[in-house]
Design an enzyme around this catalytic site. Structure first.
Site, short mmCIF file in Angstrom:
data_model
loop_
_atom_site.label_atom_id
_atom_site.label_comp_id
_atom_site.label_asym_id
_atom_site.label_seq_id
_atom_site.Cartn_x
_atom_site.Cartn_y
_atom_site.Cartn_z
N HIS A 148 14.76 6.94 -3.63
CA HIS A 148 14.48 7.19 -2.51
C HIS A 148 15.46 5.74 -1.85
CE1 HIS A 148 11.05 9.58 -3.48
NE2 HIS A 148 11.92 10.30 -3.48
N ASP A 181 11.05 -0.89 -2.72
CA ASP A 181 10.89 -2.26 -2.71
C ASP A 181 11.94 -3.32 -3.34
OD1 ASP A 181 9.66 -2.30 -5.19
OD2 ASP A 181 7.78 -1.41 -3.84
N PRO A 240 0.90 -1.34 -0.04
CA PRO A 240 0.22 -0.02 0.01
C PRO A 240 1.03 1.20 -0.06
CG PRO A 240 0.14 -1.02 2.22
CD PRO A 240 0.81 -1.96 1.22
N ASP A 241 0.25 2.23 -0.44
CA ASP A 241 0.84 3.42 -0.43
C ASP A 241 0.57 4.08 1.12
OD1 ASP A 241 1.60 6.19 -0.60
OD2 ASP A 241 0.31 6.76 -2.29
N PHE A 242 1.97 4.40 1.57
CA PHE A 242 1.85 4.70 3.05
C PHE A 242 1.20 6.01 3.28
CE2 PHE A 242 5.75 6.74 1.91
CZ PHE A 242 6.04 7.84 2.66
N ARG A 243 1.14 6.76 2.12
CA ARG A 243 0.54 8.04 2.36
C ARG A 243 -1.06 8.14 2.26
NH1 ARG A 243 4.50 8.74 -0.87
NH2 ARG A 243 6.16 10.03 -0.53
N ASN A 265 10.05 4.01 -5.50
CA ASN A 265 9.80 3.05 -4.62
C ASN A 265 11.13 2.52 -4.21
OD1 ASN A 265 6.82 3.42 -5.19
ND2 ASN A 265 7.22 1.93 -6.65
#
Length: 238
Positions: free
Chosen positions: A120, A105, A32-35, A103
């Site tokens: 990032h 991941d 999921p998008d943490f935002r 991302n």
């Protein structure tokens, strides 16, 4: 779908494609998008994610930082989805020059992409803040709740936190790739995170493709705008 046919034509014509992606690329892999705002954050955490994932919070409230990090940022069992797979295939075919991702991941590499520019950082790289020794993701998981090096130092994920600057060499790689692209595909990102979103300005071609479910600041500038699921679009591409 006319937009898909147009996208296919663009891909046929180009040999220096660059893909720029955000959190929406990995949501179809169950990350999921943490935002995204949901009640869990408000119930479980005293601060918003952006505050918890800041450099100062990491330093001052290390245990709380890692509680959130382990809980919300790590998905070691996640697998690449159709978007990751199709991008790797485009690179294999000599069409795609680079994937630029926001991302952390590592799913692009897991799918087989080789030239991945991670703006990032990555959860798969972790280093001791005291001696610099590197640790794998699994080693960090095994050392919860606060991962520590054998020297006693705290192990920090090699990810760019809020209040931290992007690495200069990574910026240069991203800018050069975009500037040299004959086609730029932007997918799964709201283009709201800077300075990363500003890199798009270095593209000077006439095949700017934007694939996103929601509105972005660049919608009016896109040569091709596709308001649809990134996975569905990529699945029909090749």
């Amino acid at each position: 779908m006319n937009e898909i046919n147009q996208l296919k034509e663009f891909v046929k014509e180009c040999e220096h494609i660059v893909f720029f992606g955000g959190a929406g690329v990995s949501t179809e892999s169950g990350i999921p998008d943490f935002r995204s705002v949901d009640g869990l954050y408000h119930l479980k955490y005293a601060y918003p994610p952006e505050h918890i994932l800041s450099h100062s919070f990491f330093q001052k409230s290390t245990e709380a930082f890692f509680q959130f990090y382990y809980d919300k940022m790590l998905y070691p069992k996640a697998l690449p989805n159709i978007t990751h797979q199709k991008l790797a295939l485009l690179e294999e075919q000599g069409k795609l020059n680079a994937v630029i991702t926001q991302n952390i991941d590592g799913l692009h590499q897991l799918a087989g992409s080789r030239n991945v520019i991670e703006l990032h950082g990555s959860v798969h790289r972790n280093y001791c803040t005291k001696c610099g020794h590197f640790y794998s993701l699994q080693e960090v998981i095994d050392k919860a709740p606060i991962p520590r090096c054998s020297c006693g130092g705290i192990i920090k994920p090699d990810v760019v936190l809020y209040e931290e600057a992007l690495k200069e060499d990574i910026i240069e790689q991203a800018v050069n790739a975009i500037a040299a692209a004959d086609m730029l595909i932007i997918g799964g990102t709201s283009l709201s995170v800077y300075p990363a979103a500003g890199f798009i300005n270095y593209y000077s071609g006439n095949k700017l493709v934007l694939i996103n479910k929601s509105v972005t600041p660049l919608d009016s500038e896109a040569d091709l705008l596709i308001t649809a699921s990134l996975g569905e679009v990529m699945e029909s591409l090749i």
